[in-house]
Design an enzyme around this catalytic site. Structure first.
Site, PDB file in Angstrom:
ATOM      1  N   HIS A  45       0.725  -1.003   0.069  1.00 24.37           N
ATOM      2  CA  HIS A  45      -0.195  -0.059  -0.065  1.00 24.37           C
ATOM      3  C   HIS A  45       0.675   1.519  -0.480  1.00 24.37           C
ATOM      4  CE1 HIS A  45      -3.573  -1.630   1.783  1.00 24.37           C
ATOM      5  NE2 HIS A  45      -3.014  -2.990   2.024  1.00 24.37           N
ATOM      6  N   GLU A 127       2.661  -1.043   4.104  1.00 24.98           N
ATOM      7  CA  GLU A 127       2.721   0.361   3.740  1.00 24.98           C
ATOM      8  C   GLU A 127       3.722   1.455   3.304  1.00 24.98           C
ATOM      9  OE1 GLU A 127       0.124   2.482   3.327  1.00 24.98           O
ATOM     10  OE2 GLU A 127      -1.656   1.352   4.688  1.00 24.98           O
ATOM     11  N   HIS A 166      -2.239  -2.749  -2.846  1.00 22.47           N
ATOM     12  CA  HIS A 166      -3.934  -3.016  -2.846  1.00 22.47           C
ATOM     13  C   HIS A 166      -4.582  -2.451  -4.318  1.00 22.47           C
ATOM     14  CE1 HIS A 166      -6.549  -0.673  -0.329  1.00 22.47           C
ATOM     15  NE2 HIS A 166      -7.061  -2.128  -0.081  1.00 22.47           N
ATOM     16  N   ASP A 176      -3.770   3.032  -4.759  1.00 20.06           N
ATOM     17  CA  ASP A 176      -2.469   2.187  -4.412  1.00 20.06           C
ATOM     18  C   ASP A 176      -1.550   1.525  -4.618  1.00 20.06           C
ATOM     19  OD1 ASP A 176      -4.356   1.527  -1.939  1.00 20.06           O
ATOM     20  OD2 ASP A 176      -2.982   1.496  -0.989  1.00 20.06           O
TER      21      ASP A 176
HETATM   22 ZN   LIG Z   1      -3.948   0.925   0.594  1.00 16.22          ZN
END
Ligand SMILES: [Zn+2]
Length: 204
Positions: A45, A127, A166, A176
């Site tokens: 992400h 992330e 994602h 993303d």
């Molecule tokens: Zn995401």
């Protein structure tokens, strides 16, 4: 020939699900994986708070339900979300872990991968601090690759092929990590070092 950057070697403790190299910030937004499920997929992400800005305490606050809705105009609509990821890799390479890898983080939402729904059940969410459009940093690719290698050693069901954005598991809903995420660059950091020549061999 440019000097090759030495690869990092990280370690995941299978018993605790923790990455030794990461700063630990426990998120309440986690629970147990369904019985018998191990990590089988890594989901990449990106996040930045406020959008397009880097640094600051906001991501830690969002993932620990402490984000002040009044601190920025865009925080009001996200401050009530109950979300998390296992790991954040910041622009400078700092690693922050919010959820042990053996537990379920709440990062994917409605999602499907290879015919299976609810990707949170069997995935690890990572992330990258960044945006869909701006380049990610070398420090981030290097640490992402080291993290993936460590996860693959810890969890046999994972492999470097079991990676998705994602956007891949929630198409039409999520974009993303965006076109700026260079999968080829990650693959080069993950590839076996077949081009390595020792100084002794070079002079032989
Ligand atoms: Zn995401």
């Amino acid at each position: 020939m440019p000097a090759k950057r030495k690869r990092l070697r990280f370690r995941v403790n299978r018993a605790t699900g923790l990455l030794a190299a990461a700063r630990q910030v426990a998120s309440p937004n986690q629970d147990e994986r369904p019985a018998g499920l191990e990590p089988e997929l890594i989901v990449i992400h990106c996040i930045s708070l406020p959008p397009g800005e880097f640094g600051g305490p906001w991501i830690d606050q969002l993932f620990t339900n402490r984000l002040d809705p009044a601190a920025h105009p865009c925080f009001a609509e996200i401050a009530g979300l109950r979300v998390s990821a296992h790991l954040l890799i910041r622009r400078d390479g700092e690693l922050v872990q919010y959820v042990p890898f053996n537990r379920r983080a709440w990062h994917a939402g409605e999602s499907h991968w290879r015919g299976r729904e609810r990707c949170n059940d069997f995935s690890i969410g990572i992330e990258l601090e960044g945006t869909d459009e701006g380049d990610y940093t070398t420090a981030q690719y290097r640490r992402l690759a080291a993290t993936i290698r460590a996860l693959c050693r810890a969890y046999p069901a994972l492999s470097a092929e079991r990676l998705a954005g994602h956007c891949d598991i929630a198409p039409g809903r999520k974009t993303d990590p965006g076109p700026s995420f260079d999968r080829g660059r990650l693959a080069r950091w993950l590839a076996p070092r077949s081009d390595y020549t020792s100084p002794g061999k070079a002079h032989a």
